[in-house]
Design an enzyme around this catalytic site. Structure first.
Site, PDB file in Angstrom:
ATOM      1  N   HIS A   1      -7.646  -1.172   5.693  1.00 52.65           N
ATOM      2  CA  HIS A   1      -6.558  -0.287   6.168  1.00 52.65           C
ATOM      3  C   HIS A   1      -6.512   1.065   5.463  1.00 52.65           C
ATOM      4  O   HIS A   1      -6.710   2.099   6.094  1.00 52.65           O
ATOM      5  CB  HIS A   1      -5.226  -1.032   6.064  1.00 52.65           C
ATOM      6  CG  HIS A   1      -4.057  -0.261   6.581  1.00 52.65           C
ATOM      7  ND1 HIS A   1      -3.961   0.162   7.879  1.00 52.65           N
ATOM      8  CD2 HIS A   1      -2.942   0.186   5.973  1.00 52.65           C
ATOM      9  CE1 HIS A   1      -2.841   0.832   8.047  1.00 52.65           C
ATOM     10  NE2 HIS A   1      -2.196   0.860   6.903  1.00 52.65           N
TER      11      HIS A   1
ATOM     12  N   ASP B   1       6.133   4.079   4.934  1.00 49.59           N
ATOM     13  CA  ASP B   1       6.961   3.050   5.571  1.00 49.59           C
ATOM     14  C   ASP B   1       6.844   1.705   4.850  1.00 49.59           C
ATOM     15  O   ASP B   1       7.429   0.714   5.276  1.00 49.59           O
ATOM     16  CB  ASP B   1       6.632   2.916   7.077  1.00 49.59           C
ATOM     17  CG  ASP B   1       5.172   2.656   7.334  1.00 49.59           C
ATOM     18  OD1 ASP B   1       4.834   2.179   8.434  1.00 49.59           O
ATOM     19  OD2 ASP B   1       4.353   2.947   6.438  1.00 49.59           O
ATOM     20  N   HIS B   2       6.094   1.682   3.739  1.00 53.03           N
ATOM     21  CA  HIS B   2       6.015   0.485   2.907  1.00 53.03           C
ATOM     22  C   HIS B   2       6.499   0.717   1.488  1.00 53.03           C
ATOM     23  O   HIS B   2       6.857  -0.230   0.790  1.00 53.03           O
ATOM     24  CB  HIS B   2       4.579  -0.051   2.881  1.00 53.03           C
ATOM     25  CG  HIS B   2       4.163  -0.651   4.184  1.00 53.03           C
ATOM     26  ND1 HIS B   2       4.084  -2.003   4.395  1.00 53.03           N
ATOM     27  CD2 HIS B   2       3.839  -0.076   5.369  1.00 53.03           C
ATOM     28  CE1 HIS B   2       3.720  -2.234   5.645  1.00 53.03           C
ATOM     29  NE2 HIS B   2       3.568  -1.081   6.267  1.00 53.03           N
TER      30      HIS B   2
ATOM     31  N   GLU C   1       2.079  -8.496   9.931  1.00 55.48           N
ATOM     32  CA  GLU C   1       2.591  -7.419  10.767  1.00 55.48           C
ATOM     33  C   GLU C   1       2.084  -7.658  12.183  1.00 55.48           C
ATOM     34  O   GLU C   1       0.940  -8.062  12.372  1.00 55.48           O
ATOM     35  CB  GLU C   1       2.040  -6.076  10.284  1.00 55.48           C
ATOM     36  CG  GLU C   1       2.658  -5.571   9.005  1.00 55.48           C
ATOM     37  CD  GLU C   1       4.063  -5.037   9.212  1.00 55.48           C
ATOM     38  OE1 GLU C   1       4.840  -5.081   8.266  1.00 55.48           O
ATOM     39  OE2 GLU C   1       4.371  -4.586  10.324  1.00 55.48           O
TER      40      GLU C   1
ATOM     41  N   ASP D   1      -0.206  -4.149   5.837  1.00 53.28           N
ATOM     42  CA  ASP D   1      -1.047  -3.690   6.936  1.00 53.28           C
ATOM     43  C   ASP D   1      -2.485  -3.998   6.560  1.00 53.28           C
ATOM     44  O   ASP D   1      -2.899  -3.766   5.430  1.00 53.28           O
ATOM     45  CB  ASP D   1      -0.892  -2.181   7.168  1.00 53.28           C
ATOM     46  CG  ASP D   1       0.430  -1.842   7.820  1.00 53.28           C
ATOM     47  OD1 ASP D   1       0.852  -0.669   7.757  1.00 53.28           O
ATOM     48  OD2 ASP D   1       1.066  -2.747   8.403  1.00 53.28           O
TER      49      ASP D   1
ATOM     50  N   HIS E   1       0.838  -1.202   0.000  1.00 52.48           N
ATOM     51  CA  HIS E   1       0.000   0.000   0.000  1.00 52.48           C
ATOM     52  C   HIS E   1       0.870   1.248   0.000  1.00 52.48           C
ATOM     53  O   HIS E   1       2.096   1.150   0.080  1.00 52.48           O
ATOM     54  CB  HIS E   1      -0.984   0.011   1.177  1.00 52.48           C
ATOM     55  CG  HIS E   1      -0.349   0.055   2.527  1.00 52.48           C
ATOM     56  ND1 HIS E   1       0.310  -1.016   3.067  1.00 52.48           N
ATOM     57  CD2 HIS E   1      -0.285   1.038   3.451  1.00 52.48           C
ATOM     58  CE1 HIS E   1       0.742  -0.698   4.273  1.00 52.48           C
ATOM     59  NE2 HIS E   1       0.390   0.548   4.530  1.00 52.48           N
TER      60      HIS E   1
ATOM     61  N   HIS F   1       1.492   3.776   2.037  1.00 51.17           N
ATOM     62  CA  HIS F   1       2.157   4.417   3.181  1.00 51.17           C
ATOM     63  C   HIS F   1       3.661   4.389   2.981  1.00 51.17           C
ATOM     64  O   HIS F   1       4.228   3.397   2.512  1.00 51.17           O
ATOM     65  CB  HIS F   1       1.773   3.731   4.492  1.00 51.17           C
ATOM     66  CG  HIS F   1       0.463   4.209   5.025  1.00 51.17           C
ATOM     67  ND1 HIS F   1      -0.274   3.492   5.932  1.00 51.17           N
ATOM     68  CD2 HIS F   1      -0.250   5.346   4.792  1.00 51.17           C
ATOM     69  CE1 HIS F   1      -1.367   4.159   6.235  1.00 51.17           C
ATOM     70  NE2 HIS F   1      -1.384   5.287   5.546  1.00 51.17           N
TER      71      HIS F   1
END
Lengths: 622, 370
Positions: free
Chosen positions: A172, A87-88, A218, A193, A83, A85
């Site tokens: 999410h 941090d991904h 996760e 996530d 996705h 975000h």
């Protein structure tokens, strides 16, 4: 079936390039997701996140683990992004354009559309505002996205002959997916996530009973029990109501999609019920973008939203109107949704500048803000903001600009992750053979591990960052096999195999060869094995007659085989020798001596069984 | 869809959680930690939960987004848990399954491991084997546990050795509903027929009985407000609650004559008495909470109560357990237990039969404040 062998094998899941750690900034756990999976000889990278807590190279994943063995493009079969975000996906352009990767990158359609926007925002903040140099450029983001192949939900995609992937709905955020990776009969599911409870604009994650060998989940929030949606919403509405009642203004910086719609629906309902009069605004840039994305991604939101937007055209709310910059200075209470979400530029920052000095006002931050942004600073409690001279990217700011933050700052997290209950629900859905939890602290998850192992009788792994987990699997291994070999794989005493019947050839990378070929290739010498067998028969004929009778009998039964009647009376079937002898004491008892080589084991044993039954009485003489 | 919103602000904070399995115990193990446990017939979980940090952020509440419970420790039990007591000064809790005379001792655990482990059993010689055991623990002295299922088997046992330190010498067979220390060694025992007994662990022969004087056939339980860290009991209020919704308030110094009483305004939804509970707010005056009749927790101000029996209205009702955005019908859900925070004046935790656990700070909107 013949030709298939079950061989114990193993899959490797490596967290060598992944990490997570807790930062107290803005009270949120910060981490980075980047997982390497080796399955069936294939190497797949799952997510490629940036660590938002570091300012130096530690924020990038450490690819040297892979690059020591060669180039990324050679080593990796594909990269999958769950996705948008950061941090991904925050390190994706760094990986593909600065380290170098030219292979396929897979992500869902909404992720592909939204990623570049967030990456560009992030780049602007890091380079333009913080003056960093070792970072990817706008062109790199564009070049990276050219390598992206978009995925649809529940559609199997062949990455190559052996590797296939499929995306599942994760909830999410818009476009978030869980991914199933399959090589032959081995599979892994990576959740990214996900969220098991639906919210106002997204459904809950869903997967079928695909029984993967490993389910990777996760676990940052694995030990939480989530406060109800009702209480979170109550808190939001209470804060907005209090501010508006005292004549203050509420600023809600949002990213264009998803969460903003959810909050709008909530406010609209509340305004209606409480008969509120204060105006609510939505910045026009937002509505345009949102409309555009809505049309593209309607299938990604939940049932309720779809119904709502069929009834009325998206942002035609009764109480929510389009914002104009001139309204910033309007007196009296109001609520405004504006981009960007982290207050680092644009309209939301402009509004913030005007409203920050009044303690009657409020700003509600609905998500995490990257370090270096004003959003991040005020969530850390900073009361005085200064703009350094270097930061001249935003033209409306004069050097030496400073601001006192007197308005009320509220941090409300609406983003949903799976908690302990959610993880158990997902395991129940997918029925994995093994469980792997990433990004938690092992000593804080022993109880969850026990729970999973007890309830589902599966192994639960919790590798630390930098570790590799090896999970034993039991796959079926398809192999190529030659026709002759198949012919010879017959059960003892079984029916006569038809030499002309075609056999299935499977496509595989392993070769099953004949012993002669193997001996030749391996340089080994062959040894001959011969078997002998005695069959006693009650037969009054002479030896030579018996030979003839055997020969005749076998010729009628063994059609298609080479049968010879040698001058000395011996009958030969292929390489099998049959000799008849009798003793003078018992002339009616014949002893058949059969002898065959190991290669004709099956036919030899067939013949011995056949001849034990005796010879047919009436035989026409040849 | 029900929103927790009215024009009048009833809660300053409220959090609602859904456990996988309901609990009938909530026990403080720290200022921000509670233990809960399941009561299925077979396997259950014990959990130590950390309360949401946002609740404790006070002035900085706006900057703290943390609204969730954290499971900080967890363990498995083979049986039900009806009673759970924390041993002060330790990381131990003692449990009983409500139908046997065995106490289980658990180590909740520290920072290095999140598993709650059983460290031993205490087998009790009790007269009744199926009534379940009530437990309390003194705040001072060595780690020990006071337990009993009937008045005649009340005993104080040292935790590590299992040695009996005190045994109440009496043959009264009345079943206990509550057991509470009011000082370092003085304790009160309430039987289900409403009689309150005062005992002293320093003198096994000492026992004082005070009947409740209520109607026959009622089931009674007790709530005590006292500072049990003191060696001698100071002012101590005792409240007794009956299954016919009558509450009687007495003072320890004169238990035989109630100070005041009231007929509570409750419509009983359940016929079972097993969840009836009455508690005093530790940090507020004259504030009583009752639950176990239905899905509500009611809070009363006893300052206006009279010695003669009259009906009174609660000053606050928590109805949260009767409404739910989960998919099951909670209209018949009964509150199984509630506790007050030891120092935060208005903070209450409550749990119900549907697995819900709520943490709430209620607002006293009445003029006569608690």
């Amino acid at each position: 079936p013949t030709g298939l062998y079950a061989v114990p094998r193993s899959m490797h899941v490596s967290l060598s390039i992944s990490s997570s750690c807790s930062f107290s900034g803005a009270g949120q756990d910060v981490g980075r997701s980047c997982i390497l999976v080796s399955i069936g000889g294939k190497n797949i990278m799952l997510d490629c996140g940036m660590h938002m807590g570091y300012n130096d190279d530690r924020r990038f994943p450490d690819f040297s683990y892979i690059t020591q063995q060669g180039r990324l493009t050679e080593f990796l079969d594909c990269v999958i992004i769950s996705h948008f975000h950061l941090d991904h996906c925050g390190a994706l352009p760094y990986m593909s354009e600065m380290v170098g990767y030219d292979g396929p990158i897979y992500m869902t359609h909404p992720t592909k559309a939204i990623c570049p926007i967030l990456l560009e925002d992030f780049r602007k903040i890091t380079v333009d505002k913080k003056g960093e140099t070792n970072f990817f450029t706008s062109q790199m983001i564009k070049d990276c996205m050219k390598k992206v192949i978009p995925l649809n939900l529940h559609q199997t995609v062949q990455v190559d002959d052996e590797l296939e992937i499929k995306a599942y709905y994760a909830g999410h955020v818009l476009g978030a997916a869980m991914v199933q990776i399959k090589v032959g009969s081995e599979s892994v599911v990576y959740t990214g996530d996900y969220n098991m409870t639906p919210d106002r604009h997204l459904g809950a994650a869903w997967i079928d009973k695909c029984r993967p060998d490993i389910l990777i989940s996760e676990s940052t929030y694995a030990t939480t029990i989530r406060d109800s949606k009702r209480c979170r919403e109550r808190d939001f509405l209470k804060k907005v109501h209090e501010t508006v009642e005292r004549g203050g203004k509420v600023l809600i910086p949002v990213f264009a999609l998803g969460r903003a719609q959810e909050l709008c629906i909530l406010l609209e309902t509340f305004w209606e019920r409480m008969n509120m009069k204060a105006p609510i605004y939505f910045s026009t840039g937002l509505t345009e973008k949102a409309n555009h994305y809505y049309k593209l991604f309607i299938t990604w939101t939940n049932q309720k939203i779809r119904k709502t937007f069929v009834q009325r055209n998206m942002f035609e709310f009764k109480h929510i109107k389009a914002f104009d910059r001139s309204y910033i200075d309007n007196p009296g209470p109001m609520v405004v949704f504006a981009t960007p979400g982290m207050l680092h530029a644009g309209l939301s920052l402009q509004i913030f500048r005007k409203w920050a000095g009044n303690e009657k006002n409020m700003i509600i931050m609905p998500g995490y803000c990257v370090q270096g942004t004003i959003g991040h600073k005020i969530l850390n409690g900073q009361k005085k903001l200064e703009l350094e001279n270097r930061q001249t990217v935003i033209p409306e700011y004069e050097p030496g600009w400073s601001l006192e933050v007197k308005l009320q700052v509220e941090y409300m997290s609406f983003s949903a992750h799976a908690d302990a209950k959610g993880i158990m629900q997902l395991i129940r859905m997918a029925e994995p053979r093994n469980m792997l939890l990433v990004h938690g602290e092992a000593k804080k998850m022993e109880f969850l591990k026990d729970k999973i192992e007890q309830e589902f009788s599966i192994n639960c792994f919790m590798p630390a960052n930098g570790e590799t987990s090896t999970v034993a699997t039991n796959p079926s291994v398809p192999v190529d096999i030659s026709l002759n070999l198949l012919k010879r794989e017959m059960a003892l005493g079984g029916p006569l195999p038809d030499p002309k019947k075609p056999r299935t050839i499977w496509r595989a990378s392993l070769r099953l060869v004949s012993p002669e070929q193997a001996l030749k290739e391996l340089g080994l010498s062959e040894h001959q094995l011969r078997f002998t067998c005695r069959v006693q028969l009650q037969d009054a004929h002479s030896d030579s007659d018996t030979h003839i009778r055997i020969y005749t009998h076998l010729k009628s039964v063994l059609k298609g085989y080479t049968i010879q009647h040698l001058p000395d009376g011996t009958v030969m079937v292929e390489s099998i020798v049959i000799k008849v002898s009798s003793s003078p004491e018992e002339p009616n008892t014949k002893v058949l001596l059969l002898s065959w080589s190991y290669q004709d084991e099956d036919l030899g044993s067939f013949l011995s069984t056949l001849l034990k039954k005796g010879l047919p009485a009436a035989l026409s003489s040849m | 869809h029900c929103v927790l919103w009215t024009k009048e602000e009833r809660y300053s904070n409220i959090h609602e959680y859904q456990l996988e399995h309901p609990t009938r115990v909530i026990e403080w193990t720290g200022e921000k930690n509670v233990c809960v446990a399941g009561y299925n017939l077979s396997k259950n979980e014990i959990l130590e939960l950390l309360l949401p940090l946002k609740l404790f952020a006070d002035d900085n509440q706006g900057l703290c987004a943390e609204r969730d419970f954290k499971v900080v420790h967890g363990g498995f039990t083979d049986g039900s848990i009806h009673c759970l007591k924390h041993i002060p000064g330790t990381r131990c809790v003692v449990t009983n399954d409500g139908s046997s005379s065995k106490l289980q001792v658990w180590d909740v655990g520290g920072d290095d491991c999140d598993v709650i482990k059983k460290t031993g059993d205490i087998h009790l010689k009790t007269a009744s084997l199926d009534k379940g055991v009530k437990i309390d623990s003194p705040l001072t002295g060595n780690a020990s546990v006071l337990h009993g299922s009937q008045v005649n088997d009340i005993q104080l046992t040292e935790l590590t050795s299992g040695t009996p330190l005190y045994t109440l010498g009496t043959d009264i067979p009345d079943v206990l509903s509550s057991l509470r220390f009011v000082s370092g060694s003085v304790f009160l025992a309430c039987s289900v027929n409403g009689d309150v007994y005062v005992g002293d662990t320093r003198s096994p022969s000492y026992l004082q009985k005070s009947p409740a004087g209520g109607r026959e056939g009622n089931h009674w339980c007790m709530g005590v407000r006292a500072d049990s860290s003191l060696p001698e009991p100071s002012s101590c209020s005792v409240a007794r609650l009956s299954s016919s919704c009558q509450a009687v308030v007495s003072d320890l110094r004169n238990l035989k004559s109630p100070v005041c009483q009231a007929q509570l305004n409750v419509q009983r939804k359940t016929t079972s008495d097993e969840f009836l509970i009455v508690t005093w707010a530790p940090a507020l005056d004259n504030c009583l909470a009752v639950s176990g009749f239905d899905g509500m927790v009611q809070i009363y101000n006893t300052a206006s109560w009279r010695p003669e029996l009259m009906e009174f209205q609660p000053i606050f009702i928590h109805r949260g357990h009767m409404m739910s955005d989960a998919h099951f019908d909670t209209s018949s859900s009964v509150v199984t237990t509630h506790v007050w925070h030891p120092s935060r004046p208005w903070t209450v935790l409550s749990a119900a039969g549907d697995g819900s656990v709520h943490v709430w700070d209620w607002v006293d909107n009445t003029t006569a404040s608690c």
